[in-house]
Enzyme design. Structure first.
Site, PDB file in Angstrom:
ATOM      1  N   HIS A 125       0.856  -1.176   0.000  1.00 53.93           N
ATOM      2  CA  HIS A 125       0.000   0.000   0.000  1.00 53.93           C
ATOM      3  C   HIS A 125       0.898   1.234   0.000  1.00 53.93           C
ATOM      4  O   HIS A 125       1.731   1.409   0.884  1.00 53.93           O
ATOM      5  CB  HIS A 125      -0.900  -0.015   1.236  1.00 53.93           C
ATOM      6  CG  HIS A 125      -1.964   1.034   1.229  1.00 53.93           C
ATOM      7  ND1 HIS A 125      -3.273   0.757   0.920  1.00 53.93           N
ATOM      8  CD2 HIS A 125      -1.920   2.360   1.486  1.00 53.93           C
ATOM      9  CE1 HIS A 125      -3.997   1.859   0.996  1.00 53.93           C
ATOM     10  NE2 HIS A 125      -3.182   2.853   1.350  1.00 53.93           N
ATOM     11  N   HIS A 136      -1.030   2.829  11.381  1.00 52.78           N
ATOM     12  CA  HIS A 136       0.216   3.582  11.446  1.00 52.78           C
ATOM     13  C   HIS A 136       0.185   4.652  12.529  1.00 52.78           C
ATOM     14  O   HIS A 136      -0.857   5.059  13.020  1.00 52.78           O
ATOM     15  CB  HIS A 136       0.560   4.208  10.085  1.00 52.78           C
ATOM     16  CG  HIS A 136      -0.419   5.246   9.605  1.00 52.78           C
ATOM     17  ND1 HIS A 136      -1.675   4.947   9.175  1.00 52.78           N
ATOM     18  CD2 HIS A 136      -0.294   6.597   9.478  1.00 52.78           C
ATOM     19  CE1 HIS A 136      -2.295   6.049   8.793  1.00 52.78           C
ATOM     20  NE2 HIS A 136      -1.496   7.064   8.975  1.00 52.78           N
ATOM     21  N   GLU A 196      -3.240  14.564  11.358  1.00 57.00           N
ATOM     22  CA  GLU A 196      -4.136  14.254  10.244  1.00 57.00           C
ATOM     23  C   GLU A 196      -5.576  14.604  10.617  1.00 57.00           C
ATOM     24  O   GLU A 196      -6.185  13.962  11.472  1.00 57.00           O
ATOM     25  CB  GLU A 196      -4.039  12.773   9.886  1.00 57.00           C
ATOM     26  CG  GLU A 196      -2.647  12.323   9.475  1.00 57.00           C
ATOM     27  CD  GLU A 196      -2.593  10.841   9.131  1.00 57.00           C
ATOM     28  OE1 GLU A 196      -3.668  10.195   9.090  1.00 57.00           O
ATOM     29  OE2 GLU A 196      -1.482  10.327   8.922  1.00 57.00           O
ATOM     30  N   TYR A 220     -16.117   6.457   3.433  1.00 53.23           N
ATOM     31  CA  TYR A 220     -14.669   6.303   3.365  1.00 53.23           C
ATOM     32  C   TYR A 220     -14.301   4.830   3.427  1.00 53.23           C
ATOM     33  O   TYR A 220     -14.860   4.052   4.207  1.00 53.23           O
ATOM     34  CB  TYR A 220     -14.023   7.070   4.511  1.00 53.23           C
ATOM     35  CG  TYR A 220     -12.532   6.939   4.597  1.00 53.23           C
ATOM     36  CD1 TYR A 220     -11.719   7.105   3.481  1.00 53.23           C
ATOM     37  CD2 TYR A 220     -11.907   6.654   5.814  1.00 53.23           C
ATOM     38  CE1 TYR A 220     -10.348   6.992   3.559  1.00 53.23           C
ATOM     39  CE2 TYR A 220     -10.533   6.548   5.920  1.00 53.23           C
ATOM     40  CZ  TYR A 220      -9.757   6.708   4.784  1.00 53.23           C
ATOM     41  OH  TYR A 220      -8.382   6.584   4.869  1.00 53.23           O
ATOM     42  N   HIS A 274      -6.485  12.624  13.990  1.00 47.55           N
ATOM     43  CA  HIS A 274      -5.512  11.677  14.519  1.00 47.55           C
ATOM     44  C   HIS A 274      -4.216  12.454  14.705  1.00 47.55           C
ATOM     45  O   HIS A 274      -3.565  12.851  13.733  1.00 47.55           O
ATOM     46  CB  HIS A 274      -5.328  10.496  13.559  1.00 47.55           C
ATOM     47  CG  HIS A 274      -6.604   9.757  13.299  1.00 47.55           C
ATOM     48  ND1 HIS A 274      -7.003   9.383  12.039  1.00 47.55           N
ATOM     49  CD2 HIS A 274      -7.591   9.349  14.138  1.00 47.55           C
ATOM     50  CE1 HIS A 274      -8.178   8.766  12.115  1.00 47.55           C
ATOM     51  NE2 HIS A 274      -8.539   8.730  13.380  1.00 47.55           N
ATOM     52  N   HIS A 320      -3.657   4.834  14.555  1.00 41.69           N
ATOM     53  CA  HIS A 320      -4.966   4.789  13.916  1.00 41.69           C
ATOM     54  C   HIS A 320      -4.879   3.909  12.683  1.00 41.69           C
ATOM     55  O   HIS A 320      -3.812   3.451  12.285  1.00 41.69           O
ATOM     56  CB  HIS A 320      -5.470   6.187  13.566  1.00 41.69           C
ATOM     57  CG  HIS A 320      -4.541   6.979  12.703  1.00 41.69           C
ATOM     58  ND1 HIS A 320      -3.377   7.538  13.170  1.00 41.69           N
ATOM     59  CD2 HIS A 320      -4.601   7.300  11.384  1.00 41.69           C
ATOM     60  CE1 HIS A 320      -2.756   8.186  12.200  1.00 41.69           C
ATOM     61  NE2 HIS A 320      -3.471   8.042  11.092  1.00 41.69           N
TER      62      HIS A 320
END
Length: 443
Positions: free
Chosen positions: A295, A338, A344, A353, A368, A374
């Site tokens: 990813h 992460h 963020e 989402y 976050h 999160h």
């Protein structure tokens, strides 16, 4: 009424030197400040950078207007009641917390006339406007147009993200129509007024106190990808020639001030330069992603960035998660769990989402904070670890975005104590099971 060119005509390009005139010959020929400007206009420069900034980074525009913008009565403290914007984020006026935070959709006032200015509320931020250092995140909820009121922000640039309802924005440079899934950037010092053609409206605002938004460097991507300069649109000149009473609301050091004048602030007949408002349709974003495995970091979805003095970091990035294909093999495809050295703030324009299967709703938000863990919720993890990894579409009918910053954000008390704060957000991860089995090795 606006006179000159037809409303909502645009010039394409990002960072260009533009020229626009609503009357033929209104732009002086050969010099910026002739003794007498065409049509009896006055020349006025709007500078977005210091005069001595290098040519490649210098931003300014020349405005040729019916009356200079200096023609107004003195500014007084804003008298329409307590406002909701903040310019400093010290411990006395704000709240710090590393907890993951989510807000349900911020309510639009019911039965009250609230325009764009009075409907703006600061959620959080960092730094100080007086020191030109930091940023702020705001929400706006409005039910009525601004009428003969204009807003000017002396503190920084505003990146506006409509979530519900179009915004018909009149600027000194010309009109802009912004719909949900479009963004508008109005830089420091530019006067504008917001009308609501669709009725009640809601959206998000990212404000940076220093620097300006620019396109991110593409590096190994090469010449093409992400947001293309030609898809940004700058308005063309239109003007109002009136003797009506107007109110100018100025945000200065996080406070609001008000001044009166007897003419429209939108009396610019012609202009040229590279310091101008612009809009961008998020559907034009050319997404880049992995076609093999793993990813890719979310930075690959950066639309605009406001760089800091430290290479590779940003005062703020504006990042989107658009509809796209995902084809990675042997990969956990949703955003990975992460912790990182950025703050963020996420919002949702429409849809669902891809990493949250409930609770994160259009018009709501999440934060976050720096180094706070999160990632996807329990339902997303369950689906992602059991699905067949065939090529497929994600995020169709959805547009989520992120304001990301190198600064640690503090919340206003308004946001920290808001009734829409979802205090059960932590439960999004509670049902994630421990599947560890030391006897089972999976290749």
């Amino acid at each position: 009424m606006l006179a000159g060119s037809d409303p909502y005509q645009y010039q394409p390009g990002f960072g260009n030197h533009f020229s626009s005139e609503a009357l033929e010959g209104a732009l002086p020929v050969g010099q910026n400040t002739p003794q007498v400007c065409p049509y009896g206009l006055y020349a006025e420069q709007l500078s977005g950078t210091a005069f001595t900034v290098g040519r490649s980074g210098n931003q300014r525009s020349w405005l040729y207007r019916i009356r200079p913008s200096a023609v107004h009565r003195p500014f007084e403290p804003y008298s329409r009641g307590a406002h909701g914007v903040v310019g400093t984020f010290d411990a006395a006026a704000s709240v710090a917390t590393p907890t993951q935070i989510r807000w349900l959709p911020f309510p639009i006032p019911d039965g009250a006339d609230v325009d764009f200015v009075d409907g703006m509320r600061t959620i959080g931020g960092a730094g100080d406007t007086a020191l030109k250092n930091g940023l702020a995140v705001h929400i706006y909820t409005a039910t009525t147009s601004m009428g003969r009121r204009a807003f000017c922000n002396s503190d920084g640039d505003l990146l506006i993200v409509p979530q519900q309802g179009r915004l018909a924005i009149t600027t000194e440079f010309g009109p802009i129509m912004a719909a949900p899934n479009e963004i508008v950037v109005i830089q420091r010092g530019m006067r504008f007024s917001v009308a609501l053609p669709d009725g009640p409206s809601r959206g998000y605002i990212l404000e940076v106190f220093d620097g300006h938004f620019e396109l991110p460097d593409l590096g190994p991507i090469g010449a093409n990808g992400l947001a293309n300069p030609r898809d940004f649109q700058t308005p063309t000149a239109s003007y109002e020639f009136t003797s009506d009473e107007w109110e100018i609301v100025n945000k200065y050091q996080g406070e609001l001030f008000s001044a009166r004048q007897d003419h429209s602030p939108f009396d610019v007949v012609a202009w040229h330069g590279n310091y101008a408002p612009y809009k961008y349709d998020l559907a034009c974003f050319a997404a880049i992603n992995s076609v093999s495995f793993d990813h890719v970091d979310p930075s690959i979805f950066t639309v605009l960035t406001c760089k800091s003095a430290h290479p590779g970091t940003a005062v703020a990035d504006f990042v989107i998660f658009p509809p796209r294909y995902e084809v990675q093999q042997r990969t956990f495809r949703p955003p990975y769990f992460h912790r990182n050295c950025m703050s963020e703030f996420m919002g949702l324009i429409h849809g669902e989402y891809e990493a949250k299967k409930g609770g994160f709703l259009p018009g709501g938000a999440s934060l976050h904070s720096m180094m706070t863990p999160h990632g996807p919720d329990a339902r997303t993890v369950e689906l992602a670890t059991s699905r067949e990894l065939v090529p497929g579409r994600v995020a169709d009918g959805t547009q989520a975005f992120m304001f990301e910053s190198m600064f640690q954000l503090r919340l206003t008390r308004w946001a920290a104590e808001h009734t829409q704060r979802d205090h059960s957000y932590y439960k999004a991860w509670e049902a994630i099971p421990a599947t560890f089995d030391p006897t089972r090795k999976v290749q």
